[in-house]
Motif scaffolding. Structure first.
Motif, PDB file in Angstrom:
ATOM      1  N   ALA A 111      17.261  32.494  16.011  1.00  0.00           N
ATOM      2  CA  ALA A 111      18.038  31.339  15.532  1.00  0.00           C
ATOM      3  C   ALA A 111      19.507  31.487  15.959  1.00  0.00           C
ATOM      4  O   ALA A 111      20.133  30.523  16.423  1.00  0.00           O
ATOM      5  N   ALA A 112      20.034  32.717  15.833  1.00  0.00           N
ATOM      6  CA  ALA A 112      21.438  32.942  16.207  1.00  0.00           C
ATOM      7  C   ALA A 112      21.627  32.678  17.697  1.00  0.00           C
ATOM      8  O   ALA A 112      22.634  32.082  18.112  1.00  0.00           O
ATOM      9  N   ARG A 113      20.642  33.107  18.502  1.00  0.00           N
ATOM     10  CA  ARG A 113      20.756  32.925  19.959  1.00  0.00           C
ATOM     11  C   ARG A 113      20.813  31.451  20.317  1.00  0.00           C
ATOM     12  O   ARG A 113      21.621  31.028  21.132  1.00  0.00           O
ATOM     13  N   SER A 114      19.952  30.662  19.677  1.00  0.00           N
ATOM     14  CA  SER A 114      19.976  29.253  20.089  1.00  0.00           C
ATOM     15  C   SER A 114      21.224  28.537  19.572  1.00  0.00           C
ATOM     16  O   SER A 114      21.775  27.679  20.248  1.00  0.00           O
ATOM     17  N   GLU A 115      21.712  28.930  18.394  1.00  0.00           N
ATOM     18  CA  GLU A 115      22.981  28.340  17.898  1.00  0.00           C
ATOM     19  C   GLU A 115      24.141  28.722  18.830  1.00  0.00           C
ATOM     20  O   GLU A 115      24.966  27.889  19.192  1.00  0.00           O
ATOM     21  N   ALA A 116      24.190  30.014  19.187  1.00  0.00           N
ATOM     22  CA  ALA A 116      25.294  30.482  20.041  1.00  0.00           C
ATOM     23  C   ALA A 116      25.213  29.837  21.420  1.00  0.00           C
ATOM     24  O   ALA A 116      26.248  29.522  22.021  1.00  0.00           O
ATOM     25  N   ALA A 117      23.987  29.614  21.917  1.00  0.00           N
ATOM     26  CA  ALA A 117      23.827  29.026  23.262  1.00  0.00           C
ATOM     27  C   ALA A 117      24.479  27.652  23.329  1.00  0.00           C
ATOM     28  O   ALA A 117      25.052  27.269  24.362  1.00  0.00           O
ATOM     29  N   LEU A 118      24.427  26.911  22.228  1.00  0.00           N
ATOM     30  CA  LEU A 118      25.045  25.567  22.219  1.00  0.00           C
ATOM     31  C   LEU A 118      26.553  25.692  22.425  1.00  0.00           C
ATOM     32  O   LEU A 118      27.164  24.930  23.179  1.00  0.00           O
ATOM     33  N   ILE A 119      27.140  26.667  21.741  1.00  0.00           N
ATOM     34  CA  ILE A 119      28.603  26.848  21.846  1.00  0.00           C
ATOM     35  C   ILE A 119      28.965  27.363  23.245  1.00  0.00           C
ATOM     36  O   ILE A 119      29.900  26.876  23.887  1.00  0.00           O
ATOM     37  N   VAL A 120      28.195  28.348  23.723  1.00  0.00           N
ATOM     38  CA  VAL A 120      28.449  28.906  25.066  1.00  0.00           C
ATOM     39  C   VAL A 120      28.382  27.775  26.099  1.00  0.00           C
ATOM     40  O   VAL A 120      29.258  27.638  26.965  1.00  0.00           O
ATOM     41  N   GLY A 121      27.368  26.923  25.993  1.00  0.00           N
ATOM     42  CA  GLY A 121      27.184  25.820  26.942  1.00  0.00           C
ATOM     43  C   GLY A 121      28.344  24.837  26.878  1.00  0.00           C
ATOM     44  O   GLY A 121      28.814  24.337  27.905  1.00  0.00           O
ATOM     45  N   ARG A 122      28.840  24.579  25.660  1.00  0.00           N
ATOM     46  CA  ARG A 122      29.941  23.622  25.500  1.00  0.00           C
ATOM     47  C   ARG A 122      31.177  24.080  26.293  1.00  0.00           C
ATOM     48  O   ARG A 122      31.973  23.272  26.750  1.00  0.00           O
ATOM     49  N   TYR A 123      31.346  25.394  26.432  1.00  0.00           N
ATOM     50  CA  TYR A 123      32.513  25.909  27.156  1.00  0.00           C
ATOM     51  C   TYR A 123      32.141  26.443  28.544  1.00  0.00           C
ATOM     52  O   TYR A 123      32.770  27.341  29.072  1.00  0.00           O
ATOM     53  N   LYS A 124      31.087  25.871  29.119  1.00  0.00           N
ATOM     54  CA  LYS A 124      30.674  26.127  30.512  1.00  0.00           C
ATOM     55  C   LYS A 124      30.268  27.584  30.775  1.00  0.00           C
ATOM     56  O   LYS A 124      30.379  28.087  31.891  1.00  0.00           O
ATOM     57  N   GLY A 125      29.837  28.269  29.726  1.00  0.00           N
ATOM     58  CA  GLY A 125      29.403  29.660  29.905  1.00  0.00           C
ATOM     59  C   GLY A 125      28.010  29.734  30.511  1.00  0.00           C
ATOM     60  O   GLY A 125      27.179  28.850  30.290  1.00  0.00           O
ATOM     61  N   VAL A 126      27.762  30.793  31.284  1.00  0.00           N
ATOM     62  CA  VAL A 126      26.448  31.018  31.895  1.00  0.00           C
ATOM     63  C   VAL A 126      25.886  32.336  31.349  1.00  0.00           C
ATOM     64  O   VAL A 126      26.513  33.387  31.498  1.00  0.00           O
ATOM     65  N   THR A 127      24.743  32.232  30.704  1.00  0.00           N
ATOM     66  CA  THR A 127      24.128  33.441  30.133  1.00  0.00           C
ATOM     67  C   THR A 127      23.334  34.153  31.225  1.00  0.00           C
ATOM     68  O   THR A 127      22.584  33.520  31.961  1.00  0.00           O
ATOM     69  N   ILE A 128      23.506  35.477  31.309  1.00  0.00           N
ATOM     70  CA  ILE A 128      22.792  36.212  32.362  1.00  0.00           C
ATOM     71  C   ILE A 128      21.783  37.207  31.786  1.00  0.00           C
ATOM     72  O   ILE A 128      21.311  38.100  32.474  1.00  0.00           O
ATOM     73  N   GLY A 129      21.484  37.087  30.519  1.00  0.00           N
ATOM     74  CA  GLY A 129      20.422  37.918  29.944  1.00  0.00           C
ATOM     75  C   GLY A 129      20.911  39.249  29.411  1.00  0.00           C
ATOM     76  O   GLY A 129      22.112  39.461  29.232  1.00  0.00           O
ATOM     77  N   LYS A 130      19.941  40.164  29.213  1.00  0.00           N
ATOM     78  CA  LYS A 130      20.214  41.388  28.449  1.00  0.00           C
ATOM     79  C   LYS A 130      20.652  42.582  29.296  1.00  0.00           C
ATOM     80  O   LYS A 130      21.056  43.594  28.766  1.00  0.00           O
ATOM     81  N   ARG A 131      20.504  42.471  30.623  1.00  0.00           N
ATOM     82  CA  ARG A 131      20.662  43.666  31.453  1.00  0.00           C
ATOM     83  C   ARG A 131      22.052  44.328  31.309  1.00  0.00           C
ATOM     84  O   ARG A 131      22.159  45.524  31.050  1.00  0.00           O
ATOM     85  N   ILE A 132      23.092  43.480  31.450  1.00  0.00           N
ATOM     86  CA  ILE A 132      24.461  44.018  31.366  1.00  0.00           C
ATOM     87  C   ILE A 132      24.730  44.559  29.958  1.00  0.00           C
ATOM     88  O   ILE A 132      25.334  45.615  29.776  1.00  0.00           O
ATOM     89  N   GLY A 133      24.215  43.831  28.951  1.00  0.00           N
ATOM     90  CA  GLY A 133      24.411  44.254  27.558  1.00  0.00           C
ATOM     91  C   GLY A 133      23.711  45.574  27.278  1.00  0.00           C
ATOM     92  O   GLY A 133      24.252  46.449  26.591  1.00  0.00           O
TER      93      GLY A 133
END
Ligand SMILES: Cc1cc2nc3c(=O)[nH]c(=O)nc-3n(C[C@H](O)[C@H](O)[C@H](O)COP(=O)(O)OP(=O)(O)OC[C@H]3O[C@@H](n4cnc5c(N)ncnc54)[C@H](O)[C@@H]3O)c2cc1C
Length: 531
Positions: free
Chosen positions: A352-374
């Motif tokens: 649930a947190a991931r999908s909520e955060a994805a909305l905010i990230v998308g609003r500011y033109k962020g690109v998620t690249i997954g778990k590898r770097i993390g």
């Protein structure tokens, strides 16, 4: 075995990638190396102890040397350059609360200064010795490292205060719990040190800073044992626990701490996101901070730190691929900012947190690249501190500093700190590599954590003088911006002169009165915290 003149386990070496070396050379020039001052010379020139014999106190030269410093850059410069000149006269390693009371009585009888020593990881001069007249007794708390009990019903655990991070977590993890406090110094810092310096762990967004985790305990003082019951909340006047937190050895010795624990989470993942610019990234992070989405961490690197991190990662093929991918997604890698976002809790909560955060990230033109770097960051999160050793050996000195300000001042304050650092050694024509990140975010503002790297000078004295100029320039920028002089490293000796700017004269006097009551002869770690 722990390094005697650097960070961490002597068997662990961190390599600096060729891209990292090239970046340093291009930005600040070739490093300047000189051989380290040898251990045997130090041990041979330790002065005679001025303390009379006591069964709990040793004058062993190696221990006296080890307890004469922390891990600040000035500590390193003095150690590696052979200019460290003040040592405790004796070191005690108590194993019980009774031992501590006996040692305080001995210190009172001989008018000795007492320095509580946890893991010795201070980076703000908490363990420096400045007074020459009185003998100095360091009380090293490593022997007070037992678990007293885990109270599963009330989610509390009691430990002796000298316990190290890994030992504490091992006890809790074996019963399915965690404290969740992971400062980067986790391997070598202690519970008592965390409380005494108001430490903050990397996942404080979810678990809280040590202020939120510290529920109570016991402190040995010259006036007797101060007991702090673990009330879940209380309206019974000011909370004495808040005075003990951040007391930096000035009030007494924390012997036991009761901490709030949490069940181990099902999910503890960190995802990487890239934003096209600092402004987009900072707004996204502020929105995340104010959204109340349960996240374990948010760590936003500015463009230069992003580039440095990618250069240090050393995986050139993967980084090339990443740059190509970001371009395809419309992100220019040069001003791009990397952000790590942690999701934690049950599978359902994390999803649930991931999908909520994805909305905010998308609003500011962020690109998620997954778990590898993390995942790579998490794997190395205590290892990157070892790079300080590597950089020193290549002829570079590195230090970090931190503050916290409200959101409306984050970007300007970061820019001010960076530009003052960049200009601080202009008269010597020296370039400084400076970059920053935000790593502890709150609804009202954020910490700013800045790293600066400069070339070592020809002599330890000049390297120290250069550090002083840099530190002073950055500290002034922090004070002028209305930031706190420390978000989590504490005050120690290095920040004490800036404390009045935020506490005010009445605040400083109030603290002085409390310390004077508990320690009427100013024996407990004097010259630290208060100027
Ligand atoms: C590589 C590195 C990374 C770091 N990362 C972080 C980080 O992520 N977050 C963070 O908050 N800090 C960090 N620090 C700073 C440092 O680790 C913390 O300040 C830590 O809390 C110090 O704990 P310690 O046990 O080493 O205390 P010490 O360094 O031994 O002592 C620090 C101060 O606390 C007092 N003290 C220690 N134990 C007691 C006690 N039982 N009773 C009373 N006083 C006591 C000492 O007298 C001294 O004034 C880092 C340091 C290094 C070197």
């Amino acid at each position: 075995m722990r390094r005697w003149n650097g960070w961490g386990d002597a068997s662990v070496q961190m390599r600096l990638s060729p891209a990292g070396q090239a970046l340093l050379k291009q930005r600040i020039g070739d490093g300047r190396t000189a051989p380290d001052y040898p251990l045997d010379k130090f041990l041979a020139r330790l002065p005679e102890s001025r303390l009379p014999r006591h069964p709990l106190v040793t004058a062993d030269p190696r221990l006296r040397l080890e307890c004469a410093h922390g891990q600040s850059l000035p500590d390193w410069i003095r150690l590696r350059g052979g200019t460290l000149a003040s040592f405790p006269d004796g070191v005690a390693r108590p194993e019980t609360q009774g031992d501590i009371q006996a040692l305080l009585a001995y210190a009172a009888d001989h008018n000795a200064i007492v320095i509580p020593y946890g893991g010795g990881t201070s980076v703000a001069g908490h363990l420096e010795i400045h007074e020459a007249e009185r003998p100095v007794l360091t009380i090293a708390l490593g022997g007070l490292n037992r678990l007293i009990g885990i109270d599963e019903n009330n989610l509390l655990a009691t430990f002796e205060a000298g316990i190290l991070g890994p030992e504490l977590e091992a006890h809790l993890n074996s019963k399915g719990f965690t404290l969740g406090h992971y400062p980067q110094s986790f391997e070598y810092s202690t519970l008592g040190g965390w409380v005494a310096t108001r430490s903050s762990g990397q996942q404080s967004r979810y678990y809280g800073r040590i202020e939120q985790l510290f529920a109570g305990g016991e402190m040995a003082t010259f006036k007797g044992q101060l007991k702090l019951p673990p009330f879940p909340a209380s309206a019974a006047g000011p909370d004495i626990r808040q005075l003990v937190l951040g007391s930096e050895g000035r009030m007494g010795i924390l012997t036991r701490a009761i901490v709030k624990i949490s069940p181990l989470p099902e999910v503890n993942d960190i995802h990487g996101v890239f934003f096209p610019s600092w402004d987009d990234a900072c707004q996204a992070v502020q929105t995340l901070a104010q959204s109340q989405i349960p996240l374990s961490m948010v760590r936003l690197s500015n463009p230069l730190e992003t580039r440095v991190n990618l250069a240090l990662a050393g995986r050139e093929r993967q980084i090339k691929w990443l740059r190509r991918y970001l371009k395809l997604r419309g992100i220019d890698p040069k001003p791009a900012c990397m952000c790590l976002i942690g999701y934690i809790g049950s599978q359902r909560q994390a999803r649930a947190a991931r999908s909520e955060a994805a909305l905010i990230v998308g609003r500011y033109k962020g690109v998620t690249i997954g778990k590898r770097i993390g995942s790579a960051w998490k794997k190395n999160r205590f290892r990157s501190a070892y790079l300080r050793n590597t950089l020193w050996d290549l002829g570079y000195a590195v230090d970090t500093l931190e503050t916290a300000v409200n959101w409306d001042r984050v970007t300007d304050t970061m820019a001010q700190i960076e530009s003052r650092l960049e200009q601080a050694l202009d008269s010597a024509n020296a370039s400084i590599l400076v970059f920053s990140h935000l790593s502890h975010i709150y609804a009202t503002g954020s910490s700013i954590y800045t790293t600066f790297v400069f070339r070592r000078a020809d002599s330890p004295g000049t390297t120290l003088e250069n550090w002083r100029k840099l530190k002073q320039a950055a500290s002034r920028a922090i004070v002028e911006a209305g930031g706190t002089i420390s978000h989590h490293h504490g005050v120690g000796r290095d920040h004490s002169r800036y404390l009045e700017a935020e506490k005010g004269p009445i605040g400083i006097q109030t603290l002085n009165q409390v310390f004077n009551y508990l320690d009427p002869h100013r024996q407990m770690n004097p010259d630290k915290l208060l100027p």
